[in-house]
Design a protein around this motif. Structure first.
Motif, PDB file in Angstrom:
ATOM      1  N   ARG A  78     -51.916 -10.223  13.682  1.00  0.00           N
ATOM      2  CA  ARG A  78     -52.216 -10.831  14.982  1.00  0.00           C
ATOM      3  C   ARG A  78     -53.712 -11.102  15.142  1.00  0.00           C
ATOM      4  O   ARG A  78     -54.110 -12.122  15.701  1.00  0.00           O
ATOM      5  N   LYS A  79     -54.534 -10.211  14.630  1.00  0.00           N
ATOM      6  CA  LYS A  79     -55.987 -10.438  14.666  1.00  0.00           C
ATOM      7  C   LYS A  79     -56.366 -11.624  13.796  1.00  0.00           C
ATOM      8  O   LYS A  79     -57.266 -12.402  14.128  1.00  0.00           O
ATOM      9  N   SER A  80     -55.683 -11.763  12.663  1.00  0.00           N
ATOM     10  CA  SER A  80     -55.936 -12.902  11.778  1.00  0.00           C
ATOM     11  C   SER A  80     -55.581 -14.208  12.470  1.00  0.00           C
ATOM     12  O   SER A  80     -56.325 -15.203  12.387  1.00  0.00           O
ATOM     13  N   MET A  81     -54.450 -14.228  13.152  1.00  0.00           N
ATOM     14  CA  MET A  81     -54.036 -15.420  13.903  1.00  0.00           C
ATOM     15  C   MET A  81     -55.040 -15.745  15.007  1.00  0.00           C
ATOM     16  O   MET A  81     -55.429 -16.904  15.196  1.00  0.00           O
ATOM     17  N   HIS A  82     -55.452 -14.728  15.714  1.00  0.00           N
ATOM     18  CA  HIS A  82     -56.407 -14.899  16.814  1.00  0.00           C
ATOM     19  C   HIS A  82     -57.741 -15.445  16.301  1.00  0.00           C
ATOM     20  O   HIS A  82     -58.322 -16.369  16.904  1.00  0.00           O
ATOM     21  N   LYS A  83     -58.217 -14.903  15.205  1.00  0.00           N
ATOM     22  CA  LYS A  83     -59.485 -15.362  14.639  1.00  0.00           C
ATOM     23  C   LYS A  83     -59.396 -16.820  14.200  1.00  0.00           C
ATOM     24  O   LYS A  83     -60.383 -17.565  14.254  1.00  0.00           O
ATOM     25  N   ALA A  84     -58.203 -17.241  13.773  1.00  0.00           N
ATOM     26  CA  ALA A  84     -57.999 -18.621  13.330  1.00  0.00           C
ATOM     27  C   ALA A  84     -57.852 -19.586  14.504  1.00  0.00           C
ATOM     28  O   ALA A  84     -57.779 -20.806  14.288  1.00  0.00           O
TER      29      ALA A  84
END
Length: 265
Positions: free
Chosen positions: A211-217
């Protein structure tokens, strides 16, 4: 002894699931391709229904493009076609999937006399083009399967097909622990680059790091109820706001970094 067949990446074993459909267990990753609670119902729940494909396709005034991250048994395409079968729409449907193991493409195509998809003949018209892309054309929909390392092949394909903007993404790769390269913020950034403003991305994973990866993207991340025994899953929007209940999770800790591991999809 359960029936199995050997692929490029190891052996695949047939596994019965709770809704009467079957899945495959990957020897290479020691994981099933679907939930044992029901492969077919999970596919509908996690992807087709979560991405609201039916209602959005029905009202679409432009070509509708779906990208599936991981062909597996081909249930993503099959469930989508079944769901849309009774819907009248003028929009052309393009369903794009990807697969690194050519054995699985041959499996769904039915090329092997001994090991082939036993229930669905929809893939039999697949033809491999000169550029290594598999394609089958129906009346109002096109199925495309990109073979190979999708981190490399996806940009090549979408950069030469700029008319295709993704309305839905089925993020159905092997788990972040087994296949980290398809869960990094760089991967989700790549997906967003080729997505329409109204794109919906859905996945079975509820990992905080994912979820953090998605948010950062740049995706807007939302928590949803999971399928079967899984408590939660993740839905992403290209625009809008993040789920307020996830703000603390999204703003603390680290996103998954770019991994060196060989990609599998």
């Amino acid at each position: 002894m359960k029936e199995s067949f050997l692929g490029k990446l190891g052996r695949y074993t047939f596994i019965d699931t709770g809704d009467g459909s079957f899945t495959l267990h990957s020897e290479a990753f020691d994981e099933n391709c679907h939930s044992t609670d029901g492969a077919w119902e999970e596919t509908l729940f996690n992807y087709v229904d979560s991405c609201k494909v039916a209602s959005r396709y029905e009202t679409s005034l432009k070509p509708f493009t779906i990208f599936e991250v991981g062909l597996g048994l081909g249930l993503g395409y099959l469930a989508t076609v079944v769901k849309l079968k009774s819907i009248q729409s003028k929009a052309a449907l393009t369903f794009i999937s990807c697969e690194i193991d050519p054995t699985l493409i041959e499996f769904v195509k039915g090329s092997s006399k001994k090991h082939h998809h036993p229930k669905f003949p929809e893939f039999c018209d697949l033809v491999k083009t000169r550029d290594g892309i598999w394609q089958a054309q129906k009346t109002n929909n096109t199925l495309i399967i990109i073979e190979g390392d999708i981190r490399i092949e996806a940009p090549k394909y979408f950069d030469t097909h700029k008319d295709l903007l993704l309305q839905s993404v089925y993020q159905d790769a092997f788990s972040p622990r087994k296949n980290p390269s398809l869960w990094t913020w760089q991967w989700f950034e790549l997906l967003r680059k080729y997505s329409a403003q109204d794109c919906i991305l859905s996945t079975y994973s509820s990992s905080a790091s994912v979820r953090k990866s998605m948010h950062k993207a740049g995706w807007k991340v939302h928590n949803q109820k999971g399928f079967g025994r899984k408590k939660s899953k993740t839905l992403c929007l290209n625009t809008g706001e993040d789920d307020p209940s996830l703000i603390h999770v999204l703003n603390h800790g680290k996103a998954l970094p770019l991994a060196d591991e060989t990609i599998i999809s």
